[in-house]
Design an enzyme around this catalytic site. Structure first.
Site, PDB file in Angstrom:
ATOM      1  N   ASN A   7      -8.432 -36.404  -0.642  1.00 56.85           N
ATOM      2  CA  ASN A   7      -9.556 -35.822  -1.470  1.00 56.85           C
ATOM      3  C   ASN A   7      -9.912 -37.422  -2.077  1.00 56.85           C
ATOM      4  O   ASN A   7      -8.406 -38.406  -2.621  1.00 56.85           O
ATOM      5  CB  ASN A   7      -8.908 -34.991  -2.021  1.00 56.85           C
ATOM      6  CG  ASN A   7     -10.789 -35.926  -3.591  1.00 56.85           C
ATOM      7  OD1 ASN A   7     -11.376 -36.205  -3.045  1.00 56.85           O
ATOM      8  ND2 ASN A   7      -9.528 -35.098  -4.710  1.00 56.85           N
ATOM      9  N   LYS A   9     -11.999 -39.227  -3.497  1.00 62.79           N
ATOM     10  CA  LYS A   9     -12.625 -38.953  -5.420  1.00 62.79           C
ATOM     11  C   LYS A   9     -14.105 -40.454  -4.952  1.00 62.79           C
ATOM     12  O   LYS A   9     -14.057 -40.106  -4.027  1.00 62.79           O
ATOM     13  CB  LYS A   9     -11.650 -39.599  -6.169  1.00 62.79           C
ATOM     14  CG  LYS A   9     -10.172 -38.485  -5.992  1.00 62.79           C
ATOM     15  CD  LYS A   9      -9.327 -38.596  -6.685  1.00 62.79           C
ATOM     16  CE  LYS A   9      -7.906 -37.571  -6.476  1.00 62.79           C
ATOM     17  NZ  LYS A   9      -7.161 -37.588  -7.856  1.00 62.79           N
ATOM     18  N   HIS A  93     -12.064 -28.913  -8.687  1.00 60.97           N
ATOM     19  CA  HIS A  93     -10.614 -29.513  -9.255  1.00 60.97           C
ATOM     20  C   HIS A  93     -10.649 -30.619 -10.477  1.00 60.97           C
ATOM     21  O   HIS A  93     -11.679 -30.178 -10.840  1.00 60.97           O
ATOM     22  CB  HIS A  93     -11.472 -30.915  -8.094  1.00 60.97           C
ATOM     23  CG  HIS A  93     -10.438 -32.027  -8.369  1.00 60.97           C
ATOM     24  ND1 HIS A  93      -9.813 -32.810  -9.054  1.00 60.97           N
ATOM     25  CD2 HIS A  93      -9.297 -32.517  -7.192  1.00 60.97           C
ATOM     26  CE1 HIS A  93      -9.388 -33.969  -8.737  1.00 60.97           C
ATOM     27  NE2 HIS A  93      -8.747 -33.429  -7.572  1.00 60.97           N
ATOM     28  N   GLU A  95      -9.878 -32.842 -11.999  1.00 62.14           N
ATOM     29  CA  GLU A  95     -10.813 -34.043 -12.513  1.00 62.14           C
ATOM     30  C   GLU A  95     -12.623 -33.799 -12.757  1.00 62.14           C
ATOM     31  O   GLU A  95     -13.217 -33.554 -13.942  1.00 62.14           O
ATOM     32  CB  GLU A  95     -10.727 -35.269 -11.864  1.00 62.14           C
ATOM     33  CG  GLU A  95      -9.468 -35.817 -11.573  1.00 62.14           C
ATOM     34  CD  GLU A  95      -8.881 -37.013 -10.920  1.00 62.14           C
ATOM     35  OE1 GLU A  95     -10.139 -36.636  -9.395  1.00 62.14           O
ATOM     36  OE2 GLU A  95      -8.176 -36.772 -10.561  1.00 62.14           O
ATOM     37  N   GLU A 164      -3.302 -27.257  -7.894  1.00 62.93           N
ATOM     38  CA  GLU A 164      -3.335 -28.559  -8.319  1.00 62.93           C
ATOM     39  C   GLU A 164      -2.156 -28.343  -9.476  1.00 62.93           C
ATOM     40  O   GLU A 164      -3.910 -28.602 -10.632  1.00 62.93           O
ATOM     41  CB  GLU A 164      -3.973 -29.776  -7.883  1.00 62.93           C
ATOM     42  CG  GLU A 164      -4.371 -29.705  -6.235  1.00 62.93           C
ATOM     43  CD  GLU A 164      -4.875 -30.962  -5.920  1.00 62.93           C
ATOM     44  OE1 GLU A 164      -5.284 -31.191  -5.238  1.00 62.93           O
ATOM     45  OE2 GLU A 164      -6.063 -31.204  -6.783  1.00 62.93           O
ATOM     46  N   GLY A 170      -1.841 -37.950  -9.776  1.00 57.82           N
ATOM     47  CA  GLY A 170      -2.246 -39.188  -9.975  1.00 57.82           C
ATOM     48  C   GLY A 170      -0.836 -40.488  -9.964  1.00 57.82           C
ATOM     49  O   GLY A 170      -1.096 -40.355 -11.080  1.00 57.82           O
ATOM     50  N   SER A 210       0.391 -35.825  -6.173  1.00 53.51           N
ATOM     51  CA  SER A 210       1.719 -36.789  -5.527  1.00 53.51           C
ATOM     52  C   SER A 210       2.171 -37.062  -4.395  1.00 53.51           C
ATOM     53  O   SER A 210       3.050 -36.729  -4.388  1.00 53.51           O
ATOM     54  CB  SER A 210       2.863 -37.262  -6.974  1.00 53.51           C
ATOM     55  OG  SER A 210       1.026 -38.009  -7.933  1.00 53.51           O
TER      56      SER A 210
HETATM   57  P1  PGA Z   1      -3.087 -37.356  -6.233  1.00 56.10           P
HETATM   58  O1  PGA Z   1      -4.262 -35.749  -6.015  1.00 56.10           O
HETATM   59  O2  PGA Z   1      -2.003 -36.816  -4.455  1.00 56.10           O
HETATM   60  O3  PGA Z   1      -3.106 -38.852  -5.988  1.00 56.10           O
HETATM   61  O4  PGA Z   1      -2.156 -36.722  -7.100  1.00 56.10           O
HETATM   62  C1  PGA Z   1      -4.506 -34.943  -5.550  1.00 56.10           C
HETATM   63  C2  PGA Z   1      -5.497 -34.969  -5.808  1.00 56.10           C
HETATM   64  O5  PGA Z   1      -5.937 -34.792  -6.740  1.00 56.10           O
HETATM   65  O6  PGA Z   1      -6.331 -34.008  -5.099  1.00 56.10           O
END
Ligand code: PGA
Length: 248
Positions: A7, A9, A93, A95, A164, A170, A210
């Site tokens: 992803n 983003k 997601h 976010e 997730e 992140g 992560s």
């Molecule tokens: P990350 O994000 O690997 O940077 O923690 C995962 C995601 O949001 O899909």
């Protein structure tokens, strides 16, 4: 065989997407995995047309609007995403839910729209740290799953789930393989009750939060983890290559 999804983003403009596909090549070690990249929508068509991209690397859209067309400034429909090269749609997601206020009902509408246009939905679920500390993990992820399943009445439909945990995205804090296995088991149990044993067994449940080259193999080896959804480490071709070479 696992699903290894990236992803991107709000990273990777069109020329950066091209550079990524030039550097990232599917090799025999990862050839059994299903590899999917979710570029930002402005780079989707470039990624689709990119002559360096191995056709085994599939593409998806990070979000979509549930209407097919209309006066929705700034939005992108499922049919547009398909025509720009997407096969998958990442929906709900954290976010989108927590930064942009997306509701369970809106996620369900998006799932329905994706399916109408033959996009494979990847439905994201996950609890915040506060919800985890209050012992509400199962309640939250099952509520999110149940509301998306309303839009998936046919047990033959292919869709994926991504667990997730919000506190792991992140942050460098990864769920332990045991935590991931527990949540994935909860989700698969619900799938079995709602859609039958065959659908539950077939539906891939990805872990995200992560994921790095250093922890991908141990997470992929956890019970009920069928793949990973990688954010930060997916925009670097070297680290994504290492993750795609990992197997559980
Ligand atoms: P990350 O994000 O690997 O940077 O923690 C995962 C995601 O949001 O899909």
């Amino acid at each position: 065989m696992a699903v290894i999804a990236g992803n991107w983003k709000m990273h990777m403009a069109p020329e950066e997407a091209r550079a990524f596909f030039c550097a990232f090549q599917v090799d025999p070690v990862m050839a059994d995995h299903e590899i999917v990249i979710f570029p930002p929508s402005v780079s989707l068509f470039t990624a689709c047309e990119c002559e360096y991209r191995d056709p085994r690397v599939q593409l998806g859209i990070q979000n979509l609007h549930w209407e097919d067309r209309g006066a929705f400034t700034g939005e992108i429909s499922a049919s547009m995403a398909v025509r720009a090269g997407a096969n998958y749609a990442l929906l709900g997601h954290s976010e989108r839910r927590h930064v942009f206020g997306e509701t369970d009902e809106q996620v369900a509408l998006k799932v329905a729209s994706a399916l109408r246009h033959d996009l494979i939905p990847v439905v994201c679920v996950g609890e915040t740290l506060e919800e985890r500390e209050a012992g509400r993990v199962d309640e939250v992820i099952l509520r999110q799953l149940d509301s998306a399943l309303v839009s998936i009445p046919d047990p033959e439909t292919r869709f994926l789930i991504a667990y997730e945990p919000v506190w792991a995205i992140g942050t460098g804090k990864t769920a332990t393989p045991l935590d991931a296995a527990a949540a994935h088991g909860t989700l698969r149990g619900r799938l079995e009750r709602a859609m039958g044993a065959a659908t539950a067994a077939r539906t891939e449940i990805l872990y995200g939060g992560s994921v790095q080259p250093s922890n991908a193999a141990i997470l992929l080896a956890a019970c009920d983890v069928d793949g990973v959804l990688v954010g930060g480490a997916s925009i670097n071709p070297e680290s994504f290559t290492e993750i795609a070479r990992a197997s559980g």
